[in-house]
Design an enzyme around this catalytic site. Structure first.
Site, PDB file in Angstrom:
ATOM      1  N   LYS A 116      49.945 -16.255 -10.309  1.00 31.47           N
ATOM      2  CA  LYS A 116      50.432 -17.331  -9.437  1.00 31.47           C
ATOM      3  C   LYS A 116      49.594 -18.598  -9.546  1.00 31.47           C
ATOM      4  CE  LYS A 116      52.570 -14.280  -6.151  1.00 31.47           C
ATOM      5  NZ  LYS A 116      53.666 -14.693  -5.274  1.00 31.47           N
ATOM      6  N   GLY A 165      55.649  -9.436  -1.823  1.00 29.02           N
ATOM      7  CA  GLY A 165      55.088  -9.700  -0.495  1.00 29.02           C
ATOM      8  C   GLY A 165      53.732  -9.030  -0.271  1.00 29.02           C
ATOM      9  N   GLU A 200      46.584 -20.775   0.417  1.00 27.98           N
ATOM     10  CA  GLU A 200      47.688 -21.718   0.626  1.00 27.98           C
ATOM     11  C   GLU A 200      47.717 -22.106   2.093  1.00 27.98           C
ATOM     12  OE1 GLU A 200      51.553 -20.265  -0.517  1.00 27.98           O
ATOM     13  OE2 GLU A 200      51.114 -20.422  -2.641  1.00 27.98           O
ATOM     14  N   TYR A 202      49.382 -22.459   5.507  1.00 35.38           N
ATOM     15  CA  TYR A 202      50.473 -21.682   6.090  1.00 35.38           C
ATOM     16  C   TYR A 202      51.585 -22.632   6.536  1.00 35.38           C
ATOM     17  CZ  TYR A 202      53.057 -18.733   9.320  1.00 35.38           C
ATOM     18  OH  TYR A 202      54.051 -18.052   9.958  1.00 35.38           O
ATOM     19  N   HIS A 208      62.576 -19.284   2.549  1.00 38.02           N
ATOM     20  CA  HIS A 208      62.272 -18.860   1.181  1.00 38.02           C
ATOM     21  C   HIS A 208      63.587 -18.964   0.402  1.00 38.02           C
ATOM     22  CE1 HIS A 208      60.133 -16.078  -1.782  1.00 38.02           C
ATOM     23  NE2 HIS A 208      61.308 -16.326  -2.298  1.00 38.02           N
ATOM     24  N   GLU A 275      61.019 -19.720  -7.366  1.00 34.64           N
ATOM     25  CA  GLU A 275      60.971 -19.535  -5.909  1.00 34.64           C
ATOM     26  C   GLU A 275      60.335 -20.737  -5.223  1.00 34.64           C
ATOM     27  OE1 GLU A 275      59.085 -15.826  -4.919  1.00 34.64           O
ATOM     28  OE2 GLU A 275      60.635 -14.681  -5.955  1.00 34.64           O
ATOM     29  N   ASN A 290      59.804 -16.014 -11.797  1.00 28.26           N
ATOM     30  CA  ASN A 290      59.914 -14.676 -12.365  1.00 28.26           C
ATOM     31  C   ASN A 290      60.948 -14.685 -13.476  1.00 28.26           C
ATOM     32  OD1 ASN A 290      58.212 -13.503 -10.324  1.00 28.26           O
ATOM     33  ND2 ASN A 290      59.945 -13.700  -8.932  1.00 28.26           N
ATOM     34  N   ARG A 292      62.500 -12.152 -14.804  1.00 26.42           N
ATOM     35  CA  ARG A 292      63.058 -10.792 -14.838  1.00 26.42           C
ATOM     36  C   ARG A 292      64.245 -10.760 -13.896  1.00 26.42           C
ATOM     37  NH1 ARG A 292      61.940  -9.451  -9.760  1.00 26.42           N
ATOM     38  NH2 ARG A 292      59.939 -10.092  -8.896  1.00 26.42           N
ATOM     39  N   VAL A 295      65.957  -8.495  -7.545  1.00 29.95           N
ATOM     40  CA  VAL A 295      66.663  -7.513  -6.719  1.00 29.95           C
ATOM     41  C   VAL A 295      67.964  -8.124  -6.181  1.00 29.95           C
ATOM     42  CG1 VAL A 295      66.474  -6.023  -4.686  1.00 29.95           C
ATOM     43  CG2 VAL A 295      64.432  -6.561  -6.025  1.00 29.95           C
TER      44      VAL A 295
HETATM   45  P1  ADP Z   1      55.473 -12.395  -3.430  1.00 27.37           P
HETATM   46  O1  ADP Z   1      55.522 -12.942  -4.801  1.00 27.37           O
HETATM   47  O2  ADP Z   1      54.474 -11.328  -3.217  1.00 27.37           O
HETATM   48  O3  ADP Z   1      56.827 -12.034  -2.884  1.00 27.37           O
HETATM   49  P2  ADP Z   1      55.504 -14.978  -2.214  1.00 27.37           P
HETATM   50  O4  ADP Z   1      54.545 -16.011  -2.597  1.00 27.37           O
HETATM   51  O5  ADP Z   1      56.864 -15.034  -2.827  1.00 27.37           O
HETATM   52  O6  ADP Z   1      54.903 -13.550  -2.505  1.00 27.37           O
HETATM   53  O7  ADP Z   1      55.628 -14.928  -0.647  1.00 27.37           O
HETATM   54  C1  ADP Z   1      56.321 -13.901   0.050  1.00 27.37           C
HETATM   55  C2  ADP Z   1      56.639 -14.379   1.461  1.00 27.37           C
HETATM   56  O8  ADP Z   1      55.422 -14.650   2.170  1.00 27.37           O
HETATM   57  C3  ADP Z   1      57.406 -15.689   1.525  1.00 27.37           C
HETATM   58  O9  ADP Z   1      58.780 -15.533   1.391  1.00 27.37           O
HETATM   59  C4  ADP Z   1      57.053 -16.193   2.904  1.00 27.37           C
HETATM   60  O10 ADP Z   1      57.794 -15.540   3.908  1.00 27.37           O
HETATM   61  C5  ADP Z   1      55.593 -15.776   3.004  1.00 27.37           C
HETATM   62  N1  ADP Z   1      54.750 -16.877   2.519  1.00 27.37           N
HETATM   63  C6  ADP Z   1      54.219 -17.021   1.294  1.00 27.37           C
HETATM   64  N2  ADP Z   1      53.495 -18.151   1.199  1.00 27.37           N
HETATM   65  C7  ADP Z   1      53.585 -18.754   2.392  1.00 27.37           C
HETATM   66  C8  ADP Z   1      53.039 -19.956   2.960  1.00 27.37           C
HETATM   67  N3  ADP Z   1      52.247 -20.749   2.259  1.00 27.37           N
HETATM   68  N4  ADP Z   1      53.325 -20.244   4.249  1.00 27.37           N
HETATM   69  C9  ADP Z   1      54.106 -19.424   4.997  1.00 27.37           C
HETATM   70  N5  ADP Z   1      54.636 -18.277   4.538  1.00 27.37           N
HETATM   71  C10 ADP Z   1      54.392 -17.936   3.259  1.00 27.37           C
END
Ligand code: ADP
Length: 503
Positions: A116, A165, A200, A202, A208, A275, A290, A292, A295
């Site tokens: 990432k 996640g 990051e 929040y 998403h 994403e 990604n 790939r 889901v």
């Molecule tokens: P993964 O690749 O493990 O799925 P992601 O980066 O896609 O991780 O994040 C998964 C979820 O976590 C997001 O859909 C969101 O709900 C939460 N999330 C991730 N980054 C943030 C952020 N900076 N602020 C708030 N929520 C976040």
């Protein structure tokens, strides 16, 4: 086109890929663990190769054994599905060394899809907004404290190698940083074999949203719209829909263009997903990409009419895209629910066991991607997701109505599933209004559990009273007693029952 493809996965996604192989006249071969001897994907494939014991590291994650299986099968390509080895750079290298095509990104682009922090640097270099935070992996908790101070709390510690996640940890204030850093580091090491973390800012109540792209080897790329994935549980997506009710046309086009730019510059081919998080003011931020199969791909298939797995196979075999952006036929609305073997009365804890009876939803606008059958035993070894239920309609209201219908028809007995939570979520005023929040699924689940826990006997008493009253009015129900028919007591839970009774 390939002659034979080895599917290095299990469950519903292995079945999904077998179907695409059949449609393209490709021979589907699968792998399985000792726990999966009787699994649906093994029954449906032309050939099946035992990898080893149930433990993933001994089977589906074991690179050497998967490559050996592909060689024994004489497969010209491997489809890794999602999870397991789908984002593993060593696996991609092993495939290249064995002369087998991996249906995924080229080896050189793997860093961008599995790391990432690399992906963040890459997107920033293209002037695409990223979530404010660090890019290089953190080296100590002191550095995390320094960086968080300049970002402002709350912040998220995230795993560089994260996915699904996992490895995401919220830190509310400086006092919690040291402990969070240590816990997140060790969690991340055990989940991904790499403890690297980054920070990051929040984003409160984010959406998403992921954009689906198809790209071929000669530089063509098309955007197939987005999936709204904001309904989550523990940062994992539970329900997807396409299009997103949150985006307007301008933002949709801007994000689509950004996604295309990322994919074209990355050199990734096939089905690629970019994403994003979108905040309440509709600012969007790149999260990761990604290369790939996702889901949630069936909702995109429903609104475009395309078969993404067939497209992946065609592109990986060297064919160019035949569809131009102007001809991408996006229409209607689709919803997809991830049905898991989880107990809704006990915090959605895994619920293994034998599937004693099964009635699957059918009818217009309903699609089921399933990896289960009646009599099959759901084991504890793997992910709890059993099936994906997708509905399609001309508009959102129709897709929702059909999902209600499908959920109402669906019966899986012998194990507990999260089916009832989806029925509740789809009835909330927020969901109906298209106001989807990350926390909604968990809120509904907690409410569900609390209501049932307060008085389970009261629920039974209601069901009993309702069934007796109904039987009194129409005693025909008591004649429906053969094995496949449900008991009158169970029928008292039908959605239409109370309405009929009131009449
Ligand atoms: P993964 O690749 O493990 O799925 P992601 O980066 O896609 O991780 O994040 C998964 C979820 O976590 C997001 O859909 C969101 O709900 C939460 N999330 C991730 N980054 C943030 C952020 N900076 N602020 C708030 N929520 C976040």
């Amino acid at each position: 086109m390939f002659h034979k493809v080895l599917i290095a996965n299990r469950g519903e996604i292995a079945v999904r890929i077998i179907r695409a192989c059949r449609d393209l006249d490709v021979v589907p071969a699968v792998v399985y663990s000792e726990a999966d001897r009787a699994s649906l994907h093994v029954r449906l494939a032309d050939e099946a190769y035992l990898l080893g014991p149930a433990l993933s590291s001994e089977s589906y994650l074991n690179i050497g054994r998967v490559i050996d299986a592909a060689k024994s099968a004489g497969a010209d390509a491997i489809h890794p599905g999602y999870g397991f080895l789908s984002e593993n750079a060593d696996f991609a290298t092993a495939c290249a060394e064995a002369g087998i095509v991996l249906i995924g990104p080229p080896v050189e682009s793997f860093g961008l899809t599995s790391d990432k922090s690399q992906a963040r640097v890459f997107a920033r270099g293209l002037d695409i907004p990223i979530v404010p935070g660090t890019c290089a992996p953190l080296t100590s908790s002191e550095e995390a404290v320094r960086e968080a101070r300049s970002l402002g709390y709350p912040v998220l510690l995230k795993a560089v190698a994260g996915g699904g996640g996992k490895g995401v940890r919220l830190v509310q204030s400086e006092s919690g940083m040291q402990a969070a850093y240590e816990i997140a580091g060790s969690e991340t090491r055990s989940a991904f074999g790499d403890a690297s973390l980054y920070l990051e800012k929040y984003i409160a109540e984010p959406h998403h949203i992921e954009v689906q792209v198809l790209a071929d080897h000669i530089g063509n790329a098309i955007c197939l719209g987005e999936r709204e994935c904001s309904l989550q549980r523990r940062n994992q997506k539970m329900l997807e829909e396409s299009p997103s009710p949150f985006l307007d046309e301008t933002l949709r086009r801007t994000m689509g263009d950004a996604a295309l730019r990322v994919v074209r510059s990355s050199g990734c081919t096939g089905a690629v997903t970019v994403e994003f998080l979108v905040d309440a003011e509709r600012h969007f931020y790149f999260l990761d990409m990604n290369a790939r199969l996702e889901v949630g791909h069936p909702v995109t298939e429903a609104v475009t009419g395309l078969d993404l797995v067939c497209e992946q196979l065609r592109i990986a075999s060297g064919a160019p895209l035949t569809l131009s952006q102007e001809r991408v036929p996006v229409r209607g609305w689709a919803l997809g629910c991830r049905i898991c073997a989880e107990d809704p009365d006990h915090a959605l804890a895994p619920s293994p066991g034998v599937i004693r009876s099964l009635r699957e939803p059918q009818g217009p606008g309903v699609r089921l991607d399933s990896g289960i059958y009646r009599g099959w035993e759901v084991a504890l070894h793997y992910d709890s997701m059993l099936t994906k239920l997708t509905t399609f309609g001309n508009d959102r209201a129709m897709a929702i109505a059909r999902m209600h219908r499908a959920l109402g028809e669906y019966r899986i007995a012998g194990i507990k599933t999260n089916l009832p939570i989806f029925a509740e979520v789809l009835s909330t005023p927020e969901f109906l209004a298209g106001d989807i929040r990350v926390g909604l699924f968990e809120e509904v689940q907690r409410r569900f559990e609390k209501t049932r826990a307060v008085s389970p006997s009261l629920f039974k008493a209601h069901a009993l009273a309702a069934a007796l009253a109904y039987a009194d009015a129409t005693d025909s129900l008591f004649h429906a007693q053969d094995e496949e028919k449900e008991s009158s007591w169970k029928l008292s839970g039908r959605p239409g029952f109370l309405a009929a009774f009131r009449r």
